[in-house]
Design an enzyme around this catalytic site. Structure first.
Site, PDB file in Angstrom:
ATOM      1  N   HIS A   1     -56.131  66.747  81.521  1.00 53.87           N
ATOM      2  CA  HIS A   1     -55.898  65.295  81.518  1.00 53.87           C
ATOM      3  C   HIS A   1     -57.193  64.524  81.250  1.00 53.87           C
ATOM      4  CE1 HIS A   1     -51.752  65.732  82.866  1.00 53.87           C
ATOM      5  NE2 HIS A   1     -52.181  66.592  83.761  1.00 53.87           N
TER       6      HIS A   1
ATOM      7  N   TYR B   1     -55.939  69.263  93.570  1.00 59.23           N
ATOM      8  CA  TYR B   1     -56.384  67.941  93.143  1.00 59.23           C
ATOM      9  C   TYR B   1     -57.534  67.414  94.005  1.00 59.23           C
ATOM     10  CZ  TYR B   1     -52.684  67.312  89.686  1.00 59.23           C
ATOM     11  OH  TYR B   1     -51.887  67.422  88.579  1.00 59.23           O
TER      12      TYR B   1
END
EC number: 1.11.-.-
Length: 465
Positions: A39, A331
């Site tokens: 990303h 994350y």
């Protein structure tokens, strides 16, 4: 305070005594942060979420209680596989991270533009991403890596057959759907809960279904930042994009009776399209997302923005989905890696990032091969969902829609070595012999044409995955 210049003169104090210069240089050396490993390419905007329908019968989340209630938010759109400088219209899964500033803390929705993913086993994720990124030997894209991985992991076929259709190319963020993908538990005061899947449907309609692969390539060449530019300019002129939020709800007592596992992220929660004889889970609209303000400082407000599926609020719990469980660790861990040298607080202070940090990998065989010791076994419904999707395409649009899927697959697979091609044909045959035969025919025609024209096979770095 503006710095004055440093003029070289003899018999003056050495430059190392110029502490202002040293401070400026040291700040310059540290003003960039590590790029997201996934990303990396992205853009973002601010907005708000408004509740439009009463869902208090299934929900005890403060942000969603009360028709008309509005909650400020910030979002970041992104590509997935390639680096920050890559084109936005590439054939790739796209992401949307949303951070809602609720009265009870930050609630993050970490979405992709499809309701299912390549894998259900989180141990496969590092190899999946390596297969889509640059060859560690040549630093070029190599279709052998991608298709070798796909053939070894047939649960990915459901998404692969979506990506290589017209649905796999995208021209702007404003008309992109976004799915949380995972089941979450929405709890009630009495201790009961429902499994819920949330997704966002663009009110502007899709932007990709009439585009060919050549159209996508032209767009990438002419303006690789076209989607970000389109979003920014639309918001600046007051053309604010909106999405309708839907929830699909499953009672935990009913979950075992469904014909698929709601914790398997390679399958979608069917709301009436396919599988044609599969369990249907109705959708309920409950809100509208509007993006209405661009950031003033992209780096501090968007690039430093982070997300995590573990950023929850009272009334929401994670399910047992193994991919979700792994992301809840990965994350925050990636944030500690990526933002450790940049502790500044952006306006919407993130608590978790939108990336994973796989470690170094040892290759015992040919350097571009991607393998894993943790392959989960394929199941019949892995092929069934892909088969139903392939057969549904002509009904979804028309026969040409399916034909273009075949062309896109053949174009990419024709750039692989023979050993990988044969693996892919065998894997496709488990989905549909028609699919395998048509792809094989398309590949062979391309190889024959290349041989007749004495044109060398397209280099991996120019591959169109």
């Amino acid at each position: 305070m503006e710095r004055s210049g440093t003029t070289p003169r003899f018999a003056q104090n050495p430059v190392v005594n110029d502490t202002g210069l040293l401070e400026a240089l040291s700040h310059f050396n540290r003003e960039k942060i590590p790029e997201r490993v996934v990303h990396a390419k992205g853009t973002g905007a601010y907005g708000e979420f408004e509740v439009t329908d009463d869902i208090s019968d299934i929900c005890n989340i403060d942000m969603l209680l009360g028709v008309g209630k509005k909650t400020p938010c910030v979002g970041r759109f992104s590509t997935t596989g390639l680096e920050r400088g890559s084109a936005e219209g590439i054939r790739d899964v796209k992401g949307l991270g949303l951070k809602f500033d609720t009265k009870e803390g930050n609630w993050d929705w970490v979405c992709i533009n499809f309701p299912y993913f390549f894998i259900r086993d989180p141990a496969k994720f590092p190899d999946l991403m390596h297969a889509q990124q640059r060859d560690p030997k040549t630093n070029l894209l190599n279709p052998n890596m991608y298709w070798d991985w796909v053939a070894d992991n047939p649960e990915s076929l459901h998404l692969v057959l979506t990506l290589f259709s017209k649905l796999g190319t995208m021209f702007n963020w404003r008309t992109m759907s976004a799915y949380l993908g995972h089941a979450y538990k929405w709890t009630m005061p009495d201790g009961s809960f429902k499994y819920v899947h949330v997704y966002l449907s663009p009110n502007g309609g899709p932007s990709n279904e009439n585009a060919s692969m050549d159209d996508a390539m032209d767009e990438n060449i002419n303006d690789p930042d076209g989607a970000s530019r389109d979003l920014y300019e639309a918001i600046e002129r007051g053309d604010f994009p909106t999405w309708t939020a839907y929830a699909q709800v499953v009672d935990p007592e009913d979950a075992p009776d469904l014909d698929f596992n709601i914790l398997d992220m390679t399958k979608h929660w069917n709301y009436g399209f396919y599988p044609k004889n599969g369990s249907v889970i109705p959708k309920r609209a409950f809100g509208t997302l509007t993006l209405n303000r661009n950031p003033e400082k992209y780096f501090s407000e968007i690039e430093c923005l982070t997300f995590s599926p573990s950023n929850l609020v009272p009334g929401v719990l994670p399910s047992e989905d193994p991919i979700l469980q792994a992301r809840m660790f990965a994350y925050p861990d990636a944030q500690r890696y990526r933002l450790g040298v940049n502790p500044e607080n952006p306006p919407a202070r993130p608590k978790k990032p939108l990336s994973l940090k796989p470690g170094s990998q040892k290759f015992d065989e040919w350097v571009s091969q991607v393998s894993s010791p943790a392959w989960s076994e394929a199941k019949e419904d892995d092929y069934e969902f892909a088969r139903e999707l392939y057969e549904w395409y002509p009904q979804f649009r028309d026969q040409e829609f399916q034909n273009e899927l075949i062309d896109n697959l053949a174009e990419s697979i024709s750039q692989t070595c023979d050993a990988v091609r044969q693996k892919v044909y065998r894997t496709f045959a488990l989905v549909s012999t028609d699919l395998a035969d048509r792809v094989r025919e398309g590949v062979e025609k391309r190889l024959e044409t290349a041989a007749t024209n004495s044109t060398p096979q397209e280099l991996p770095g120019r591959a169109r995955l």
